[in-house]
Every structure is written in C-alpha cells, then in structure tokens.
Design an enzyme around this catalytic site. Structure first.
Site, mmCIF file in Angstrom:
data_model
loop_
_atom_site.group_PDB
_atom_site.id
_atom_site.type_symbol
_atom_site.label_atom_id
_atom_site.label_comp_id
_atom_site.label_asym_id
_atom_site.label_seq_id
_atom_site.Cartn_x
_atom_site.Cartn_y
_atom_site.Cartn_z
ATOM 1 N N GLU A 121 6.621 -12.385 -2.632
ATOM 2 C CA GLU A 121 6.331 -12.923 -1.304
ATOM 3 C C GLU A 121 6.445 -14.432 -1.395
ATOM 4 O O GLU A 121 5.909 -15.041 -2.327
ATOM 5 C CB GLU A 121 4.919 -12.556 -0.831
ATOM 6 N N GLU A 136 -1.787 -6.023 -4.260
ATOM 7 C CA GLU A 136 -3.125 -6.611 -4.254
ATOM 8 C C GLU A 136 -4.226 -5.587 -4.477
ATOM 9 O O GLU A 136 -5.093 -5.390 -3.630
ATOM 10 C CB GLU A 136 -3.329 -7.400 -2.962
HETATM 11 C C1 GAL Z 1 -0.239 -11.549 0.777
HETATM 12 C C2 GAL Z 1 -0.253 -10.070 1.045
HETATM 13 C C3 GAL Z 1 0.468 -9.701 2.300
HETATM 14 C C4 GAL Z 1 0.038 -10.611 3.407
HETATM 15 C C5 GAL Z 1 0.323 -12.021 3.038
HETATM 16 C C6 GAL Z 1 -0.116 -13.012 4.075
HETATM 17 O O1 GAL Z 1 -1.280 -11.889 -0.036
HETATM 18 O O2 GAL Z 1 0.316 -9.353 -0.012
HETATM 19 O O3 GAL Z 1 0.184 -8.373 2.621
HETATM 20 O O4 GAL Z 1 -1.321 -10.475 3.628
HETATM 21 O O5 GAL Z 1 -0.404 -12.344 1.881
HETATM 22 O O6 GAL Z 1 0.388 -12.772 5.314
#
Ligand code: GAL
Length: 957
Positions: free
Chosen positions: A488, A412
């Site tokens: 993620e 990010e």
């Molecule tokens: C993503 C980010 C993570 C964490 C997650 C939400 O956008 O890369 O570091 O913030 O969201 O828990």
C-alpha cells in the site's frame, strides 16, 4: 421441532456440515441459479428468531422480499456503519453483541425434472458474516468466512419438484473478529447462491500446473484431478489425454499480464465436461527478485475493494469488467485483492485481460492493535482452525487462475503462529506461488518484503538494501535478500495523492523495489439523495454510527460512481510503460520500452508541434520495434514552427490496433518539451494616469474603490477584487496525519483581515498597499499592488512580503476575485486538461483547453480544495455578457462558491452556486502530499512564506 440452536454464532469454528473446499469452475453439468427475490424477515437478534421458519410448511407470504445477492443495509434494513480499525463492538472474543441483526431468508425452487442422478451441492459464494442453512426443513450446517465460498452436500435433503431453502444470516459472529477490514460493515447473502448437480462420475476438483521455462520456451502441463478424467486442449494438440501428464510443449505462448495468452481446453469425465483455461507461467523469487517467466516484474498496482455505491459489496459482472477495463486503460498492471478474495468472476477477467493478482485471504484483526494485541486471534491456538480454514478456501478456490501470482495471508492481523501455519500449509499445497503478508516484517514466513506507506526516503534505503537493522542479524540478513513491494502506498484520499512520480523514480532506479499498489482503487461512498433530489455520496457517520471513521472510507483513484479522479490520470502517466523523453538542446527523442515482456509492435508514435498551444505540424514517427527494456533515440521531426511564441513538441505512443481493453488510438504514454522561449504576454503600452475624485478612482478602463483601492469595474465588467488570498479548503491530506490544517486554523489563516495602508494614485498608475493578518497575531503579509493601464488593458504587479514569524507552510499565495455568475466557460493555455498541483503535475500537459466552470470542479466525496489548473499562461473567462482575459503565469481555479463555503461543506450537495464566480489566480501553492496516510508533502513541494511576486494583465472581452 423448531431449530433455534445458535451456538455456532459465537463459536470459533469456521462451520459445520460443509464440504471440503475446491476449485470454482464452469462445466456442462446442470446448475440452478438461486439468485433473485427471496422472502426475508429482519430479526433484531438471537432472541427474536422465528421458530420453525425452516419448515417447508411455514407460511412466509406476509414476509418482505429481499434480493439475493445483496447487502441488506442497502435495502433499508438496518444501516451501514463504517469503521477503519476499531471494532464496532466490545472486544470480548468470541462473544458478540446481543443486538445482532439477523436476516431470515426463505426461497422456494423447483428441481428440474431432468436433474441428473448423483450428488447435488449448494454453493454460497459469499455470506456476511455467519449463517445456518436448511433444505426442506433439514439442517445442512452452518458457516463463517464472509468472502470465501461455502458448500453443502444437499443430496439427501433434495426432493423432486418443490424445495424450500431457508437461511439464517447473522450480522455479527465470532467470524467478525477475523473480518475487521477498513470498510463498511454490511451483511447478508451478498454473492450468488447456486445448486450444482454433481453427476455420478463428475469431477470434484482439479489443479492445473502450467509452467513455463523461459530459457527453452517449453511449457509443461500437469493437471491433477480428483477422479478419472481426460484432457483436451486443441491448441496444444492434446486430445483425450491423461491430465496428469506431464505434457511438454515446445514454444508455447506464455501468459503474462501484458500478453495474457490462455489455452482453452476441457476436462471430460463420463458425465461432465469442465472448461479449463490454461496460462503458462512460472513465478519465482530468485536472486532477490520477484520474477515471472524469468523476468523481474514492476508492479503498477492498485488495492481493490469490491464496491458499488448502490449495491455495496454485491457487484455485477458488468461492474467487475468496468474495473478491469479502467485499470488496463490507465496502465495499471496489478491488483491486490484487499483484503479478501474477490468474486471469482473478477479473477477470470484478470486471467483474460491480463492483470497480476495478489490474492488475499479474508483475514484482518486490526482492532486488536487498540488493546496492544491482547487476545489477537492470529496468535491464539483456539482460532487456528478458523484461520487455516479461510486460507484453504482461498487457495482451493483460486488455484487455477494464472493471474494469481502470489497468495497473501491477510491484512493487518499482527503476528502469530496461526499466520505461520497458514503460510506453511499454503507453501505445501501450492509451492508454485510466493507468499505475501505485510505484517511479517522480518520475512520469517513470507517470500517478499512488503510494507505499507514507507516514505520516499525509507523506500530508497530499502532499494539500496540499507534499511535500518533490527536486533536480529540473522533475520535482517534474510530480509535483505527479499524483493520489496509497497503493498500500500500513495493514499488516494480526496485531492491527491501527491508524490507519485517521486516513488516511481525510485522503483525504476532500484531493482529490489518492484513497485507497489496504490491505496486504493475506489471511494466506498454510498449513493444517497439530498432533499432537493441531488445525489451525493455518504460516508462514515452519515448513518448515525456511534463509532466511525468519517470519510476515510473515500480514498480511491475513482470516485464512488467510477468517474476517474485526477489521481488516476496522474497514476496512468507516472506508470506509463513506455517513456518518451525529449531533449530540446540535443533535439532528440528517446523512447524506452518499459514493459516487462511486451515489445512495442502494438504501438504507433505520433508527434505534434504547437506554437502557443496552436497546432502547427504533426506526423508519425518511424520507431523500430523495441523489445522489453530496449530504447532508441530518434532525431526531431521538422517542426515547421512560425517561430512565434512558445513552441512545444509532443510525442504520443498509442495503440496501433484494437486491444480487448481499448481501441486503436488509445493513448499509452507521452512526452513533451518546450522548444522555444515562453511568449511575451501583452503589456499595456501607454501609461494612463490615475484620476481620483471624492467618490471615484479611475485608471484607464478600470474603476477602483477610492477608499480601499479595490478594483470594482473593468470596462463594462463588474468585479470585486482581486485581493490577497492565502487560504484553501483543506484537503484530506491537510486535515489528517500531522494535521496541518489544524495548525493553519490555529494560526488564523482561515480568518485573515485586511487593513488598507495606502491608496496612492500617481502618474505611473495606482499603488495600493494592504496588510493582511489574522486577529491576535503580529504576523502578517504586506501586499503591494502596482496597477498600470492603457485604454485597453490593466496590468498588475503584486508583491507579497511576510512580516513577523511564519513557522508553517502556507496553503497558497495568490489573488482571489469575484466575477458575475454569467461567466460559465474558461479557455486557457497552460497545463491541462485536468487538475494539477505542484506535486501532481505529471498528467497535465501544456496545451489549449476549454471547460465549463462547472466542469472545472472535481467533486471529491468530502468537498475540499480542487480543480486547480497549473502553470496557466492565459485564460479567457467568458459567458453571455462578455468576459475577462487574464495573462501572466499563474495557477487558476474557478468555482461558484468560496473557499470558505467549500471548507464548510460535508457533502457535494451542501454546495449551491450563488450568482458569483470566484476566481483564484495564484503565484504558488503548497503541495498535496499523502499525509492522510503516509508521507506528507515533500520538502521541494512545501510552500514557505516568503517574498512572492505575481504579474498579471487583465482585459475585458
Ligand atoms: C492500511 C490498511 C488499509 C486502509 C489503509 C488506509 O493500514 O491496510 O485497509 O485502512 O491503511 O486507508
């Protein structure tokens, strides 16, 4: 003169006086561990420094002590602060606040008398966020990059005998702008410090290239060294060989996460022996797929932050091993090191135990998103060197780990030329590993298409190669050739994540979808104690932070103390590498080996037949060894069922022998099927007639409140209820994202009132009608209770009918009753042993289980709905005073507090038992989903208000 120059703090430069980055390795050259108690003084900011603290003669005896490594906020110096995206200071790069907590550290050490001639290097594995170093009063330099190593050549400053090391560490620096990861802001020397002897003729650096040709089984080994060295690898027959080779070996055993074969060797120079661990494998993106050793991978991954609830980002070796073992035991095969390189010890464990690693650079500038990415360092030339420097330090440190299969540029950080340059440098330095960065959506400089939190529908489109086009056809065409991973997904915050099984089905259906990494491994709760001494885990806001993101920091598959949460059990089942499908009609068992490499010779297969959860017969299955990807079909064993009740067949795959990460018998996968009709619950026979007097209303063994029709007593058992219940203490997934919980509250679901419409005793039993509705609304639910009884039991037919508009999902539809607090145990037959909701049921198998009432709770860091047991056929709730049996088909929760108390609690210690056990017997639930970050509950798991029935039989025990 006192050295009070602090210009480096707000300089974009990554540091001064440092050595070039290189591999981290063990050798027999002497080293001096400098961990332990250091003298420490906390300064408020740059205006509060101690002049001359670096001088060897400085008297620090009145200073405190602080352990190194540690995070100082966890030792009572300052306080932790949590933000996700927002910088906790104004965005004014490279400036940082004047209020800049600074730690002054001093430590004395004695150089051993036999310390070799040659050079000496002082190595810091991790200092957050910026520091300057002096040895014997001589300034060595300064550095930034909290989670990448920094080395200084100390040869000229080192003295025989006593030496004084002084380090000044600043919480905030220009580097903080590059370290905006979603985690606690913690500071200090949080990883080890060592002095390394580099004897004359020792090796500075080396790079192992160990490729595997899957078509021939040949391994090619080539080790680049910074100076003259010889290579010995006994198992490869290499003795004192020229490291550069290239050496080829027929039939090497390749390295994979499933079979992490390492060849141990040594690089020797005239003065040093360096340990090397070689894993042969070739990573490639070809035919649109991410492959290792010629085979496409299916990543069953997690994002792992380094976390310990007591020590923060300082982890012991034992804790790192604990993570690796837990992951392996739960069928996890991959780790993304979100969002920085971990301790190198962790990577050594991944090499040894077998985990695919995406090694991520310590770079995140997410907070610039809040100012429309104005001034984003990724796109600003003045930050170029700082960005590149971080990337170089990860790649150089970790290049010799076979577990690392991809480099990640960071997280990010928007987009920009600096990222492209990081990618270009990396590709040039190490062409053997693909490059990942989620922020590069069109694949301009990365090798895989990576996204976070794409919902199921979009993921499926991507799987088909049909994701929506952008306005750049060339880039679209390029992207469509790339393999896809979800770096993620499935946000494991609080109760959940729901919808895992649906993702996995997509990953297994579309080759382009090569799996993903659940967000995230562990809840970053900080251990604290309530006034009564009970422990709880603190989250954002608990330290008075003016800006914070609450419990968004607690979103892991394990609780802060590494207790597996139900989400981890679910993930283990969903990603099991062997699929066992049972077909009740065809009476066959199909077993498919879903490993990418490994055959099934390490597994044995057991079966068990149960009638109503009671074991009847068991045995082993003779399954021929299946190569990766192969399947087989077997006939059913002889079940020897009595034919009574509900019959179940369960087949389990377990380890046949001990593995380094689990013992023989450890379960890897299972399948289960119902082979007969569900059993018939006991039904009251004789119809008792309800009798009503002025102050009594009786039906068989039951006594009701004559005015309200509420059940008050069954036999000798005092109880209260049951009454219609629609509420649950909102989960994090209910609260965040589209904020369903706010809609529930606006509708009044948390403050329903009950109006009794009828209490009608009759020859057939008792009928009670209530209308349950929120104030200010004409929407309601009518609940009609038909009670019948004989002398032993009471049965209930509940009909729930919505009245008016219900334009929103309903948390639950069921009954709540209150039982005496001496009830402390529950036995049940249904799904278990763990918590399950309609979209988190994969891990819950049918069987008989027993738990204490207390053990039925899942202590999520922020209290919320939890502990449901799904599809229960019967439950016996017992204690010293007797008990209650409930039969039917229902979901079950028991707790020593109400849903309202659960809803109000902010921490687990806000909940204290009273002398009542509250029981929910539910017909249905709204699913869990993962809306706290990602898609909400899928349509098929949404509970709409609609006519609902529930049939239960109650008996005292
Ligand atoms: C993503 C980010 C993570 C964490 C997650 C939400 O956008 O890369 O570091 O913030 O969201 O828990």
């Amino acid at each position: 003169m006192a050295d009070l120059d602090t210009d480096y703090v707000e300089s974009r430069s990554p540091g001064h006086g440092r050595r070039a980055p290189r591999a981290c390795f063990d050798s027999d050259a002497p080293r001096l561990e400098l961990d332990g108690p250091w003298r420490f003084r906390a300064a408020a900011g740059l205006g509060d420094l101690t002049p001359g603290f670096e001088a060897p003669t400085f008297d620090d005896t009145h200073w405190d002590r602080l352990p190194v490594p540690s995070c100082w906020q966890l030792h009572g110096v300052g306080t932790p602060a949590y933000t996700n995206v927002t910088y906790p200071f104004p965005i004014d790069p490279p400036r940082v606040p004047d209020d800049n907590p600074t730690g002054e550290y001093r430590r004395e050490f004695t150089l051993p008398g036999d310390w070799p001639a040659g050079r000496s290097v002082l190595r810091f594995d991790g200092v957050d966020s910026c520091f300057a170093v002096w040895l014997g009063g001589v300034r060595l330099g300064d550095g930034k990059g909290s989670r990448v190593p920094t080395e200084f050549d100390v040869t000229d400053a080192l003295r025989p005998g006593r030496n004084i090391l002084a380090v000044r560490v600043h919480q905030w620096s220009a580097g903080s702008y590059l370290e905006d990861q979603d985690m606690w802001w913690l500071s200090g020397i949080f990883r080890s410090v060592r002095l390394l002897s580099r004897p004359v003729g020792s090796l500075d650096d080396f790079f192992v290239h160990a490729d595997y040709d899957h078509t021939t089984g040949t391994g090619t080994l080539r080790v680049e060294t910074s100076g003259a060295a010889r290579l010995t690898v006994p198992a490869l027959g290499l003795t004192d060989a020229e490291p550069a080779g290239p050496h080829t070996f027929e039939d090497v055993v390749p390295w994979s996460a499933e079979q992490p074969h390492l060849y141990l060797g040594e690089l020797t120079t005239e003065s040093e022996r360096v340990h090397v661990r070689i894993g042969f494998r070739t990573v490639a993106v070809e035919d649109g797929l991410l492959k290792v050793n010629g085979r496409p991978l299916l990543l069953r991954g997690v994002n792992r932050h380094e976390w310990d609830p007591e020590t923060g980002r300082t982890l012991s070796d034992a804790t790192m091993l604990w993570d690796v073992l837990l992951m392996k035991q739960h069928n996890i095969n991959a780790v993304r090191t979100s969002h920085y390189p971990p301790s190198s010890e962790f990577l050594a464990l991944c090499d040894e135990y077998g985990l695919w690693v995406v090694d991520e650079c310590d770079l995140e500038t997410h907070g610039f998103e809040q100012v429309d990415w104005r001034g984003n360092p990724s796109a600003d030339d003045r930050w170029r060197e700082a960005c590149l420097d971080r990337m170089r330090r990860v790649v150089e440190r970790d290049k010799n780990h076979p577990s690392v299969i991809m480099w990640s540029l960071g997280n990010e950080s928007g987009s920009g030329e600096n990222l492209a340059e990081m990618a270009a440098w990396t590709r040039d330095r190490d062409p053997s590993r693909p490059i990942h960065y989620e922020g590069d959506r069109d694949g301009g400089y990365v090798d895989v298409y990576s996204r976070m939190y794409a919902d199921h529908a979009e993921t499926e489109l991507i799987g088909r190669g049909e994701e929506p086009a952008t306005d750049d056809p060339a880039r679209d065409a390029h992207r469509r050739q790339l393999p896809f991973i979800l770096c993620e997904y499935a946000h494991a915050m609080g109760n959940g994540p729901g919808g895992l099984a649906e993702y996995q089905r997509l990953f297994e259906a579309y080759p382009r979808l090569q799996g993903g990494f659940v967000w995230e491994w562990i809840d970053h709760g900080i251990a604290r104690h309530a006034p009564d001494g009970r422990q709880f885990f603190a989250y954002g806001g608990d330290f008075g932070e003016p800006v914070h993101d609450g419990n968004f920091v607690a979103d892991g598959l394990v609780l802060p103390d590494r207790t597996p949460s139900p989400g981890l059990a679910e993930y283990k089942k969903v990603v099991e590498p062997v699929r066992i499908s049972l077909d009740a009609d065809a009476r066959i068992i199909e077993i498919r080996n879903g490993h990418d490499f490994r055959d099934t010779s390490h597994l044995r297969f057991r079966w068990q037949a149960q009638d109503d959860g009671e074991p009847r017969a068991k045995g082993t299955l003779d399954v021929s060894v299946l190569a990766a990807g192969e399947s087989t079909v077997l006939p059913w064993p002889e079940l020897r069922s009595t034919g009574e009740g509900e019959r179940l067949l369960t087949v389990v795959a377990e380890l046949a022998h001990n593995e380094p990460w689990a013992r023989a018998g450890h379960e890897i996968a299972w399948g289960q099927v119902l082979t007969g009709e569900p059993s018939k619950a006991y039904e009251p026979g004789l119809r008792a007639t309800a009798r009503r007097t002025a102050d009594r209303l009786e039906l068989g063994p039951a006594r009701f409140d004559p005015a309200t029709g509420t059940l008050r007593r069954l036999g000798d058992l005092q109880l209260e209820g049951p009454g219609l219940d629609l509420w649950r203490a909102p989960t994090d997934n209910d609260v965040l994202g589209p904020r369903l919980a706010d809609r529930w509250r606006a509708f009044g679901l948390h403050r329903l009132t009950t109006k009794v419409l009828a209490v009608d005793p009759n020859g057939d039993g008792l009928t009670v009608v209530t209308r349950v509705a929120p104030a200010g609304s004409d929407s309601a639910m009518t609940a009609t209770y038909h009670w019948r009884a004989d002398e032993a039991a009471l049965s209930l037919d509940l009909a729930v009918d919505p009245v008016g508009d219900w334009p929103l999902p309903v948390p639950r539809i069921g009954l709540r009753l209150a039982l005496p607090g001496w009830i402390d145990t529950v036995d049940w037959y249904g799904r278990g042993p763990g918590e399950a909701y309609r979209d988190t049921t994969a891990a819950a198998r049918l069987g008989r289980f027993r738990r204490s009432v207390d053990a039925m709770q899942t202590p999520y860091v922020r209290p919320q709905e939890n502990g449901n047991r799904h599809e229960v056929r019967w439950a016996r709730l017992t204690g010293d005073g007797g008990g209650l049996e409930v039969t039917g088909a229902f979901d079950l929760t028991l707790r020593r507090w109400t849903s309202e108390q659960l809803d109000e609690a902010r921490h687990t210690t806000d909940l204290t038992p009273d002398d009542t056990v509250y029981v929910n017997l539910d017909a249905a639930h709204h699913g869990i989903g993962t809306a706290s970050c990602g898609p909400g509950t899928l349509p098929e798991h949404t509970l709409h208000a609609g006519p609902t029935t529930l049939h239960l039989t109650l008996r005292t025990l």
